[in-house]
Design a protein around this motif. Structure first.
Motif, PDB file in Angstrom:
ATOM      1  N   LEU A 464      -5.765   4.589  11.865  1.00  0.00           N
ATOM      2  CA  LEU A 464      -6.716   4.561  10.762  1.00  0.00           C
ATOM      3  C   LEU A 464      -6.047   4.980   9.456  1.00  0.00           C
ATOM      4  N   ALA A 465      -5.152   5.971   9.531  1.00  0.00           N
ATOM      5  CA  ALA A 465      -4.462   6.448   8.330  1.00  0.00           C
ATOM      6  C   ALA A 465      -3.711   5.317   7.651  1.00  0.00           C
ATOM      7  N   GLU A 466      -3.105   4.442   8.453  1.00  0.00           N
ATOM      8  CA  GLU A 466      -2.364   3.313   7.886  1.00  0.00           C
ATOM      9  C   GLU A 466      -3.307   2.382   7.112  1.00  0.00           C
ATOM     10  N   ARG A 467      -4.504   2.165   7.644  1.00  0.00           N
ATOM     11  CA  ARG A 467      -5.473   1.280   6.975  1.00  0.00           C
ATOM     12  C   ARG A 467      -5.927   1.877   5.647  1.00  0.00           C
ATOM     13  N   ILE A 468      -6.161   3.191   5.651  1.00  0.00           N
ATOM     14  CA  ILE A 468      -6.612   3.848   4.421  1.00  0.00           C
ATOM     15  C   ILE A 468      -5.519   3.784   3.359  1.00  0.00           C
ATOM     16  N   GLU A 469      -4.284   4.078   3.755  1.00  0.00           N
ATOM     17  CA  GLU A 469      -3.147   4.025   2.821  1.00  0.00           C
ATOM     18  C   GLU A 469      -3.013   2.630   2.234  1.00  0.00           C
ATOM     19  N   ALA A 470      -3.100   1.611   3.099  1.00  0.00           N
ATOM     20  CA  ALA A 470      -2.913   0.236   2.645  1.00  0.00           C
ATOM     21  C   ALA A 470      -3.999  -0.174   1.657  1.00  0.00           C
ATOM     22  N   ALA A 471      -5.277   0.201   1.965  1.00  0.00           N
ATOM     23  CA  ALA A 471      -6.377  -0.152   1.070  1.00  0.00           C
ATOM     24  C   ALA A 471      -6.201   0.492  -0.298  1.00  0.00           C
ATOM     25  N   CYS A 472      -5.831   1.767  -0.329  1.00  0.00           N
ATOM     26  CA  CYS A 472      -5.678   2.476  -1.602  1.00  0.00           C
ATOM     27  C   CYS A 472      -4.482   1.956  -2.394  1.00  0.00           C
ATOM     28  N   GLN A 473      -3.422   1.539  -1.696  1.00  0.00           N
ATOM     29  CA  GLN A 473      -2.266   0.970  -2.389  1.00  0.00           C
ATOM     30  C   GLN A 473      -2.614  -0.362  -3.052  1.00  0.00           C
ATOM     31  N   ARG A 474      -3.602  -1.060  -2.495  1.00  0.00           N
ATOM     32  CA  ARG A 474      -4.051  -2.324  -3.116  1.00  0.00           C
ATOM     33  C   ARG A 474      -4.989  -2.070  -4.292  1.00  0.00           C
ATOM     34  N   GLY A 475      -5.242  -0.802  -4.603  1.00  0.00           N
ATOM     35  CA  GLY A 475      -6.134  -0.470  -5.705  1.00  0.00           C
ATOM     36  C   GLY A 475      -7.589  -0.374  -5.302  1.00  0.00           C
ATOM     37  N   LYS A 504      -6.392  15.937   2.937  1.00  0.00           N
ATOM     38  CA  LYS A 504      -5.414  16.207   1.875  1.00  0.00           C
ATOM     39  C   LYS A 504      -4.017  16.357   2.471  1.00  0.00           C
ATOM     40  N   ASP A 505      -3.939  16.898   3.697  1.00  0.00           N
ATOM     41  CA  ASP A 505      -2.649  17.000   4.377  1.00  0.00           C
ATOM     42  C   ASP A 505      -2.171  15.634   4.869  1.00  0.00           C
ATOM     43  N   TRP A 506      -3.118  14.832   5.374  1.00  0.00           N
ATOM     44  CA  TRP A 506      -2.774  13.503   5.865  1.00  0.00           C
ATOM     45  C   TRP A 506      -2.299  12.598   4.732  1.00  0.00           C
ATOM     46  N   PHE A 507      -2.965  12.699   3.577  1.00  0.00           N
ATOM     47  CA  PHE A 507      -2.695  11.776   2.462  1.00  0.00           C
ATOM     48  C   PHE A 507      -2.333  12.555   1.196  1.00  0.00           C
ATOM     49  N   PRO A 508      -1.151  13.158   1.159  1.00  0.00           N
ATOM     50  CA  PRO A 508      -0.776  13.963  -0.013  1.00  0.00           C
ATOM     51  C   PRO A 508      -0.668  13.142  -1.301  1.00  0.00           C
ATOM     52  N   GLY A 509      -0.480  11.828  -1.160  1.00  0.00           N
ATOM     53  CA  GLY A 509      -0.319  11.013  -2.356  1.00  0.00           C
ATOM     54  C   GLY A 509      -1.617  10.439  -2.894  1.00  0.00           C
ATOM     55  N   LEU A 510      -2.744  10.693  -2.217  1.00  0.00           N
ATOM     56  CA  LEU A 510      -4.022  10.119  -2.652  1.00  0.00           C
ATOM     57  C   LEU A 510      -4.865  11.139  -3.407  1.00  0.00           C
ATOM     58  N   LYS A 511      -5.688  10.630  -4.317  1.00  0.00           N
ATOM     59  CA  LYS A 511      -6.659  11.478  -5.019  1.00  0.00           C
ATOM     60  C   LYS A 511      -7.932  11.495  -4.173  1.00  0.00           C
ATOM     61  N   ILE A 512      -8.271  12.678  -3.648  1.00  0.00           N
ATOM     62  CA  ILE A 512      -9.389  12.798  -2.704  1.00  0.00           C
ATOM     63  C   ILE A 512     -10.482  13.668  -3.320  1.00  0.00           C
ATOM     64  N   GLY A 513     -11.735  13.223  -3.177  1.00  0.00           N
ATOM     65  CA  GLY A 513     -12.880  13.978  -3.685  1.00  0.00           C
ATOM     66  C   GLY A 513     -13.806  14.381  -2.557  1.00  0.00           C
ATOM     67  N   LEU A 514     -14.724  15.303  -2.839  1.00  0.00           N
ATOM     68  CA  LEU A 514     -15.664  15.806  -1.836  1.00  0.00           C
ATOM     69  C   LEU A 514     -17.058  15.892  -2.450  1.00  0.00           C
ATOM     70  N   VAL A 515     -18.048  15.365  -1.735  1.00  0.00           N
ATOM     71  CA  VAL A 515     -19.431  15.489  -2.193  1.00  0.00           C
ATOM     72  C   VAL A 515     -20.326  15.749  -0.981  1.00  0.00           C
ATOM     73  N   HIS A 516     -21.242  16.707  -1.133  1.00  0.00           N
ATOM     74  CA  HIS A 516     -22.221  16.975  -0.082  1.00  0.00           C
ATOM     75  C   HIS A 516     -23.481  17.554  -0.712  1.00  0.00           C
ATOM     76  N   GLY A 517     -24.512  17.701   0.095  1.00  0.00           N
ATOM     77  CA  GLY A 517     -25.830  18.070  -0.418  1.00  0.00           C
ATOM     78  C   GLY A 517     -25.939  19.454  -1.001  1.00  0.00           C
ATOM     79  N   ARG A 518     -24.972  20.335  -0.730  1.00  0.00           N
ATOM     80  CA  ARG A 518     -25.079  21.705  -1.228  1.00  0.00           C
ATOM     81  C   ARG A 518     -24.420  21.898  -2.589  1.00  0.00           C
TER      82      ARG A 518
END
Length: 685
Positions: A464-475, A504-518
């Motif tokens: 799955l990590a490979e798919r996420i990396e590939a999608a983000c690299q395509r913009g 964040k450890d899996w994808f150090p090169g990606l900009k990651i955000g967090l949203v939840h109800g609290r």
């Protein structure tokens, strides 16, 4: 008049328990139908017992002993002239062991299993020696019950009520026409009640167990008829209320359509025309829009708002979450750039709230918000249109509270438009929302592609990590959905905050955000704005993003522990991708092993994108009560009818309701009173 408390064995505590089952009178007991039946009218020889069937057996105890282990088990071997069976008790008293000694006669009733040493019963009901009763003359009914109310006490109460009916001390009027019952070959009411509560031994057991016996069908049809009569009475009552006609000229409608950044589909245009016709009337519109995820319900709602604005009136748009309300605010601001808008949610600071309340009372034309919109201190200038999104998330009385904001002393109410992206099968919609006019947007915009859905074991994270990396690299961008905000010892799902740190450890090169109800509203708004602007590549979220979030560049949806979610929620979450022109994907991660229901849910998601097909499967798995939700208390509910399995009776019941209105109007009100206690409330919803 006999009251529940007059029955033997029914004290104040039992009365309260019965009320939890909607049993408030002795008459209600008669309409509380059995779940199943037990046959204690005949003894089955031990060589004829069959596995998985509940059976009455009798014989002599030949052996009684205790098997020691993690839990001691009392075993009684019972024999008759034909065979042997073992009775096993995991919970037993010493006195029970002493009484169950060899040589004693015993009768037992329970489900037969195939054990290592032949047929067996686990914890059967039993009687010994002189306590063995005569065989029953009729089948024994087993009823739905509430916690703390013993089955025997409920059975005894129903039998007392039936005795009062048979003796003539309890009057239950026959309300269906005799000529119709004879033509349909259905029994009268008293006969039907006697059969369902005390079936004779020669009854058609298969028909009874499947709910197809004429006595059961006769009672169900009566309830259905009362339902249709109540709905007709509701419609007639609705006509007594007035509403301000909201009309658009052809030129005004064309100007609105020209402002939209896209062309409406044929389905959207059809539904908007239906709304326009309703809004032009002097009685309040009450219309439900059903549309699959991404079908464009908000644009149609904007068309309704245009009618209110053209008349100089106010329109309010209520959503169940602050994230969804904020999304609608941004969308409607694009549709109505020059209109004065107000926004109200429960988390606004005092000064901000006061400012928005002043706008609502004075200058705002379009008001968007959450539950805060119907609180006591909210005063509208001239409210003429109420739009409620994802209406099943609001209780009936919450919807009434908002509509009351637009009422005036002239018996006038605002028009109502209710929207849902949770497709409801046609048979269920006819029952649950039959007091509303229903429109269906059954077409998606032409640029929408089907979302490719795959199932993935939680252990296969590297793939799955490979798919996420590939999608983000395509913009492109991706969602990662968790089901909890904090870790729980009782659930296997990971917490969103923990997952955020792990990713964040899996994808150090990606900009990651967090949203939840609290998170606070402004924090959630800021994160979602960053995601929509492309500043966040991977958004870790809870199910707060289930509805309304529209980011066309997001093409990958990962749902962790997907087996924990229902079909409707999975379909809603998947609908957050596939909103642009690129091919989108949804990965349903699961924790093996899966239950049969979970397998069915996940494979259904994999095999179809059609919300109405998904809803049909959901109805079969969960039943109508769960799909409509517990928040709909006050909505019409059936006591006897199963909307899915009894759907073939609806046509017959609808025709009978029309026949009674024409030929037996005096019986119609009594039928409604017997079955539909919530009709008065529903008239206003």
């Amino acid at each position: 008049m006999v009251h529940l408390s007059d029955l033997k064995g029914i004290g104040p505590a039992a009365v309260d328990k019965l009320k939890q089952l909607n049993i408030e009178s002795v008459l209600d007991l008669l309409f509380h139908l059995p779940l199943r039946y037990e046959d204690k009218t005949r003894i089955t020889p031990l060589d004829r017992v069959q596995a998985f069937q509940r059976t009455l057996v009798e014989g002599e105890i030949t052996k009684s002993f205790v098997v020691q282990g993690k839990r001691p088990i009392l075993v009684c071997e019972v024999a008759d002239e034909q065979g042997v069976i073992q009775l096993k008790f995991f919970n037993f008293y010493y006195s029970q062991k002493i009484k169950m000694c060899a040589g004693k006669r015993i009768r037992a009733y329970g489900e037969v299993n195939q054990g290592l040493h032949g047929p067996e019963m686990i914890h059967p009901e039993f009687w010994l020696e002189q306590a063995i009763p005569p065989l029953n003359e009729r089948l024994t009914a087993v009823y739905p019950k509430s916690e703390g109310l013993q089955q025997k006490r409920l059975q005894n109460a129903v039998q007392q009520a039936l005795g009062l009916l048979i003796d003539g001390r309890l009057n239950v009027s026959e309300l269906l026409p005799e000529e119709w019952l004879q033509k349909a070959r259905l029994p009268d009411l008293q006969t039907a009640l006697e059969v369902v509560h005390q079936p004779p031994p020669d009854v058609d057991m298969q028909a009874l167990m499947t709910g197809q016996h004429p006595s059961q069908q006769r009672l169900k049809i009566e309830e259905m008829v009362s339902h249709f009569l109540a709905l007709q009475a509701i419609r007639e009552q609705r006509q007594q209320h007035r509403a301000t006609p909201l009309c658009l000229s052809i030129n005004q409608k064309q100007q609105f359509l020209a402002r939209l950044p896209f062309t409406l589909t044929a389905a959207q245009k059809r539904v908007l025309n239906e709304i326009s016709m309703d809004l032009a009337k002097t009685c309040p519109m009450q219309r439900l829009i059903q549309g699959d995820v991404g079908s464009g319900k908000t644009a149609v709602a904007a068309g309704a708002i245009e009618h209110a604005l053209a008349a100089g009136k106010q329109a309010v748009f209520m959503a169940p979450t602050s994230i969804l309300a904020e999304q609608h605010r941004l969308t409607l601001a694009e549709f109505f750039p020059h209109e004065n808008m107000a926004f109200l949610s429960g988390r606004l600071k005092t000064a901000e709230r006061r400012e928005q309340l002043d706008k609502i009372a004075d200058s705002a034309a379009v008001i968007i918000g959450t539950h805060a919109l119907f609180q006591d201190d909210v005063v509208y200038r001239d409210l003429a249109l109420v739009i409620i999104d994802e209406q099943h998330r609001f209780g009936v009385h919450q919807r009434l509270s908002l509509k009351a904001k637009g009422a005036d002393h002239n018996n006038s109410l605002p028009h109502s438009l209710i929207m849902t992206a949770t497709p409801i099968p046609r048979t269920l919609a006819q029952v649950a929302y039959a007091n509303l006019d229903v429109s269906v947007i059954d077409e998606l915009p032409p640029n929408r592609q089907s979302i490719n859905t795959t199932l993935l074991d939680n252990k296969k994270m590297p793939q799955l990590a490979e798919r996420i990396e590939a999608a983000c690299q395509r913009g492109e961008q991706a969602y990662w959905v968790c089901t909890l905000v904090e870790e729980s010892e009782h659930l296997r799902a990971k917490a969103a905050e923990n997952t955020f740190e792990e990713l964040k450890d899996w994808f150090p090169g990606l900009k990651i955000g967090l949203v939840h109800g609290r998170l606070k509203d402004d924090e959630k708004t800021a994160v979602m704005a960053d995601f929509k602007a492309g500043n966040i590549q991977l958004l870790v979220a809870t199910t707060v993003i289930e509805v309304g979030v529209d980011v066309p560049n997001a093409t990958l949806m990962v749902i962790e522990n997907a087996e924990r979610l229902g079909l409707s929620q999975l379909h809603q979450l998947r609908g957050r991708v596939g909103r642009g022109t690129r091919q989108s994907h949804c990965v349903l991660m699961y924790q093996a092993p899966l239950s049969q229901n979970a397998q069915t849910r996940l494979s259904t998601m994999r095999d179809t994108n059609d919300g109405f097909e998904i809803a049909k499967t959901d109805l079969k798995l969960r039943g109508p009560g769960e799909i409509l939700g517990t928040r709909q208390k006050g909505a019409m509910e059936f006591r006897l009818v199963n909307v899915e399995t009894d759907k073939d009776l609806f046509k017959q019941a609808r025709e009978l309701a029309e026949f009674m209105q024409k030929n037996h109007p005096e019986q119609c009100h009594a039928l409604i009173h017997r079955w539909q206690r919530q009709a008065a409330t529903l008239a206003k919803v």
